[in-house]
Design an enzyme around this catalytic site. Structure first.
Site, mmCIF file in Angstrom:
data_model
loop_
_atom_site.group_PDB
_atom_site.id
_atom_site.type_symbol
_atom_site.label_atom_id
_atom_site.label_comp_id
_atom_site.label_asym_id
_atom_site.label_seq_id
_atom_site.Cartn_x
_atom_site.Cartn_y
_atom_site.Cartn_z
ATOM 1 N N ARG A 88 -21.613 53.718 29.678
ATOM 2 C CA ARG A 88 -22.881 52.746 29.318
ATOM 3 C C ARG A 88 -24.466 53.593 29.610
ATOM 4 O O ARG A 88 -25.276 53.125 28.512
ATOM 5 C CB ARG A 88 -22.936 51.206 29.897
ATOM 6 C CG ARG A 88 -22.315 51.974 30.936
ATOM 7 C CD ARG A 88 -21.942 50.425 31.879
ATOM 8 N NE ARG A 88 -20.796 50.783 32.007
ATOM 9 C CZ ARG A 88 -19.752 49.486 32.464
ATOM 10 N NH1 ARG A 88 -20.288 48.714 33.505
ATOM 11 N NH2 ARG A 88 -18.646 49.965 32.620
ATOM 12 N N LYS A 120 -10.959 59.812 39.291
ATOM 13 C CA LYS A 120 -10.143 59.105 38.581
ATOM 14 C C LYS A 120 -9.018 59.460 39.552
ATOM 15 O O LYS A 120 -9.059 60.564 40.054
ATOM 16 C CB LYS A 120 -10.413 59.149 37.448
ATOM 17 C CG LYS A 120 -10.839 58.861 36.303
ATOM 18 C CD LYS A 120 -10.504 58.388 34.903
ATOM 19 C CE LYS A 120 -11.611 58.385 34.161
ATOM 20 N NZ LYS A 120 -11.825 56.205 34.220
HETATM 21 N N1 BES Z 1 -13.531 56.121 29.740
HETATM 22 C C1 BES Z 1 -13.406 55.034 30.480
HETATM 23 C C2 BES Z 1 -12.305 53.684 30.211
HETATM 24 C C3 BES Z 1 -10.798 54.105 29.428
HETATM 25 C C4 BES Z 1 -9.691 53.637 30.693
HETATM 26 C C5 BES Z 1 -10.741 54.640 28.207
HETATM 27 C C6 BES Z 1 -8.891 54.206 29.520
HETATM 28 C C7 BES Z 1 -9.458 54.389 28.197
HETATM 29 C C8 BES Z 1 -8.427 54.400 28.972
HETATM 30 C C9 BES Z 1 -14.756 54.763 31.432
HETATM 31 O O1 BES Z 1 -15.561 55.810 30.641
HETATM 32 C C10 BES Z 1 -14.065 54.383 32.669
HETATM 33 O O2 BES Z 1 -14.115 54.910 33.385
HETATM 34 N N2 BES Z 1 -14.854 52.694 32.898
HETATM 35 C C11 BES Z 1 -14.830 51.837 34.313
HETATM 36 C C12 BES Z 1 -15.212 51.095 34.337
HETATM 37 C C13 BES Z 1 -15.523 50.574 35.703
HETATM 38 C C14 BES Z 1 -15.898 51.758 36.745
HETATM 39 C C15 BES Z 1 -16.615 50.192 35.525
HETATM 40 C C16 BES Z 1 -13.316 51.057 33.738
HETATM 41 O O3 BES Z 1 -12.686 50.493 32.725
HETATM 42 O O4 BES Z 1 -12.628 51.646 34.992
HETATM 43 MN MN MN Z 2 -15.221 56.716 33.211
#
Ligand code: BES
Ligand code: MN
Ligand code: ZN
Length: 493
Positions: free
Chosen positions: A350, A276
């Site tokens: 997931r 990230k």
């Molecule tokens: N933990 C994050 C989602 C999240 C985003 C929680 C903002 C709280 C605030 C999750 O693990 C994630 O990174 N999801 C990705 C999925 C994508 C790579 C398909 C996302 O939502 O960008």
């Molecule tokens: Mn994530």
């Protein structure tokens, strides 16, 4: 935090401040103000000034002198009586508690207002819950404390003999809910160097001891023996071992099938190799809020001794990049033998939930409800106000909708149409773990559905769990979402 009942009046209750709610519409406003003035003559000039009008969430501090046992009187506007709801009352109570704290009251009494449309219990619960929840602060790491200001830690409900029994029951319920929600907030707000998988398990054990539910912690060896390839895969980049926490509370009949809760326990989500951006990454210490919500719910349900059977499961790991971490293209095999290609290591939630959903099957559950800070897409769709709901169990979704109305922890359903499936199809494995930007919350839900063999609901709390700014009775950061919603649903089960 404590709460007690005082049978008496605004004149006899002894606290640092006493709150009297005042409705706004003319007739009731005048009658209430006259009532107050007759027992507290000092408010005469305040009444005459017309500065306080009973507007919703407005407050004014007055001083009753020798006519009251409490040194401060806070008038709190209710708005129009006909429009008072359990949620508007919560907000009024929170505003009053904040006003009380601003004048350094640590004990605050509330005269139970008469609102025709709400039962004594609903009113009492709303006030105690919101007043105490509004006083939360995550300040354990602040060593210079003088400038922090004091908080209200004790609430006294002032009522009459006729309402005593209902008010007392509601107060006990509210206290258990506040404690469970506070526990969830504390876990979610704690940084990664405090809450990592093994320390999270320890905190679950502590909560179980305190309120009376059983906790079993499966270590890495047991997780390997169970072939939880999703949890082990996400953990591969980490220096810290994963845990799988199993909690159970059997308050129902032996033959009652349990409700099973599953909470995402990613104790820190860097994104892994699909790392990230650094701005805002610290928020990802809260990526175990789903776990925090189910631990908080177990705590409250056990404390209230609800007549139900409840199991909660937490797969826990951090998601780290390193030379041993999973990379895009890797294929993982889950507990049920299904495979997934890793398209993006940041879609890790997931992967660990998949194994937990497989494990849930052994309880022959009546229904399984998972809570997860799963997708950024749900934050874009519903903001921090509403939780995304998906699933196969319409009956439980209706129950959640009803609980959502009562608690104002809103939920909104998104469709799991099979047309979205193609977005997570893989050339090399059964499915892949990312479906791209379109309908990101739905494709995450559809991924989970592959591991479900029972009625199931998924709650994506990414937006509602981690608040960007405070609201009426929620602080910035971990909100504790899910505890009030699930406890309400289970109390009405
Ligand atoms: N933990 C994050 C989602 C999240 C985003 C929680 C903002 C709280 C605030 C999750 O693990 C994630 O990174 N999801 C990705 C999925 C994508 C790579 C398909 C996302 O939502 O960008
Ligand atoms: Mn994530
Ligand atoms: Zn995550």
């Amino acid at each position: 935090m404590t709460a007690t009942i005082h049978i008496g009046t605004m004149a006899t209750a002894k606290a640092d401040a006493i709150v009297v709610f005042v409705p706004q519409e003319e007739k009731a406003f005048k009658a209430t103000m006259k009532d107050i003035e007759s027992s507290v003559p000092h408010v005469g000039p305040l009444v005459a000034s017309g500065d306080f009008k009973g507007k919703k969430n407005s407050t004014v501090v007055a001083y009753g002198g020798s006519s009251m046992a409490s040194p401060r009187l806070i008038l709190a506007g209710l708005g129009n009586s006909a429009e008072v709801t359990v949620e508007s009352l919560r907000r009024s109570a929170a505003a009053a508690a904040k006003r009380a704290a601003s004048v350094e009251a640590t004990t605050c009494a509330f005269v139970l207002p008469s609102v025709e449309s709400l039962s004594v219990g609903d009113r009492a619960q709303a006030i105690v819950e919101a007043a105490l929840l509004s006083q939360y602060r995550f300040d354990k790491y602040r060593t210079v404390r003088e400038s922090l200001g004091t908080l209200v830690s004790k609430v006294i409900l002032v009522t009459d003999k006729a309402s005593q029994k209902d008010a007392k029951a509601a107060l006990d319920t509210a206290l258990a809910i506040v404690e469970g929600t506070t526990l969830a907030r504390d876990l979610a707000n704690a940084p990664n160097n405090e809450i990592y998988p093994e320390s999270l398990a320890k905190r679950a054990l502590d909560a179980g001891k305190k309120s009376g539910f059983k906790v079993t912690v499966l270590d890495k060896r047991r997780i390997e023996a169970l072939k939880m390839g999703g949890l082990l895969g996400v953990n591969k980049g980490s220096a810290r071992p994963p845990v799988f926490i199993e909690m159970s509370y059997m308050g129902g009949k032996k033959t009652d099938k349990p409700v099973v809760l599953v909470g995402k326990g990613v104790t820190f989500d860097t994104g892994g190799i699909s790392i990230k951006p650094s701005a805002g990454m610290s928020d990802m210490k809260g990526d175990m809020h789903g776990a925090a919500s189910v631990i908080g719910t177990m705590y409250t349900v056990a404390k209230l001794k609800l007549p139900i059977n409840l199991v909660a499961l937490v797969p826990a790991t951090d998601n780290m990049p390193s030379g041993t971490a999973i990379v895009p293209g890797d294929i993982l095999t889950f507990m049920n033998g299904k495979t997934a290609e890793i398209d993006n290591t940041d879609a890790e939630g997931r992967l660990i939930l998949a194994d937990a959903l497989c494990y849930a099957d052994r309880f022959k559950p009546k229904t399984v409800i998972d809570l997860a800070t799963l997708t950024g897409a749900i934050v874009i769709a519903l903001g921090s106000v509403t939780t995304g709901m998906m699933g196969t169990d319409n009956e439980t979704m209706s129950k959640l909708r009803a609980a959502s109305e009562r608690t104002s922890e809103y939920v909104c359903e998104l469709p799991l149409h099979e047309e979205y499936e193609e977005q997570i199809s893989s050339d090399y494995a059964d499915i892949k773990n990312s479906g791209g930007r379109m309908a990101g919350s739905i494709t995450a839900g559809l991924f989970l559905k592959h591991f479900v063999t029972y009625p199931w609901v998924h709650l994506d709390i990414a937006g509602t769990a981690l608040l960007p700014k405070p609201t009426a009775y929620h602080p910035k950061g971990g909100s504790g979402v899910g505890v009030r919603l699930l406890v309400d649903m289970l109390r009405n089960w």
